[in-house]
Write an enzyme that holds these catalytic residues in place. Sequence first.
Site, PDB file in Angstrom:
ATOM      1  N   ARG A 277       0.915  -1.209   0.015  1.00 10.71           N
ATOM      2  CA  ARG A 277      -0.082  -0.001   0.061  1.00 10.71           C
ATOM      3  C   ARG A 277       0.966   1.151   0.072  1.00 10.71           C
ATOM      4  O   ARG A 277       1.270   1.944   1.222  1.00 10.71           O
ATOM      5  CB  ARG A 277      -0.767   0.144   1.203  1.00 10.71           C
TER       6      ARG A 277
ATOM      7  N   ASP B 253       2.009   5.070  -0.291  1.00 11.95           N
ATOM      8  CA  ASP B 253       1.364   6.441   0.010  1.00 11.95           C
ATOM      9  C   ASP B 253       1.283   7.469  -0.889  1.00 11.95           C
ATOM     10  O   ASP B 253       1.698   7.087  -2.090  1.00 11.95           O
ATOM     11  CB  ASP B 253       2.148   7.001   1.029  1.00 11.95           C
TER      12      ASP B 253
ATOM     13  N   TYR C  34      12.459  -1.528  -2.587  1.00 10.64           N
ATOM     14  CA  TYR C  34      12.272   0.028  -2.812  1.00 10.64           C
ATOM     15  C   TYR C  34      13.523   0.657  -3.116  1.00 10.64           C
ATOM     16  O   TYR C  34      14.502  -0.026  -2.765  1.00 10.64           O
ATOM     17  CB  TYR C  34      11.639   0.681  -1.449  1.00 10.64           C
TER      18      TYR C  34
ATOM     19  N   ARG D 225      11.043   5.912   4.252  1.00 14.27           N
ATOM     20  CA  ARG D 225      11.311   7.290   3.971  1.00 14.27           C
ATOM     21  C   ARG D 225      11.970   8.014   5.369  1.00 14.27           C
ATOM     22  O   ARG D 225      12.960   9.002   5.226  1.00 14.27           O
ATOM     23  CB  ARG D 225       9.932   7.969   3.826  1.00 14.27           C
TER      24      ARG D 225
END
Length: 245
Positions: free
Chosen positions: A50, A52, A111, A198
Site C-alpha cells: 500500500r 502512500d 524499494y 522514508r
Amino acid sequence: MTRYKIIVEYDGAGFVGWQRQDNGLGVQQALEIAIGAFTGEAATVFGAGRTDSGVHALAQVAHFDLSADLSVYNVCEAMNYHLKEQAVAVLNATIVDEEFHSRFSATGRSYEYRITNRRAPLVLQRGYSWQQRGDIDTDAMHEAAQVLIGKHDFTTFRATNCQAESPVKTLNRLDVERHGEDIRVLVQARSFLHHQVRNLVGTLMLVGRGKWTTEDLAAALAARHRTAGGETAPACGLYLSSVSY
C-alpha cells in the site's frame, strides 16, 4: 473464476496512494474502474503493498478475479486502453492459481529512494527525486546503514500512526549508491512499517551531511522512539521497485 496477476507501473503524484479512499482517486480504484469498463464486473484489485500518496511504482504486483475467460493479452490491452487518462500502465499479466495472493504470497519487497545532489533546480526530475544541495558523503551513509541490517525493533523509523502489530522487521538490504549527481538508497525486506523507508533515508541524510556518525545511528535505533530519528524524506523520491515470490 480466473485469477489474473498484473505488474503495474504508476506515477503516484496524482493519486491519494495505492488504496481506495474517499478523499481522492487511489491506484487500486483506477484499476478497478478500468476492469469494470471492459468486463462489466466489479472486481476487487489486491496489491502487494500500500504505497502512500506521491509514492511511485516501477513494478507493483496486484491480482484480481474475473468470471470472464480472457487472454492475458486482451486483459493488458483493455486495461491500458481504459487507463489512458491516468498515469498508470499494466506492464504484464499472467494467469495464476487461486492460492496466489499478491500481498500474502510475497516473500520480499524492494524499494529505491532517489536523491539528486546538485545546486541547479530540478526540471526533468522535479517531483521524482529529493533534491539535496551541498556535499553528501554517500560512503559514510552506506557504511552507517549496515548497522540497520537484520532483525530489529524499528520504532524509531516508523510513523507515529503506523498500525502494524509489531515494530520488529528484518532488513535484508540497505545500500547507498552514487552515480554522479544521482544517489540511490536501495532497501529490501519481507515487509515494511509505515514510512519506514522514508524515515530511514531522512535519518541517513544526517550521516551524509556529517552531522551524525554510525554510532549516532545505532543509538537512534536503540532508542526505539520516533523523535530519536531524522526527518521523513518526501514521498516523491520513493519507488516500489519489485516484489518477490
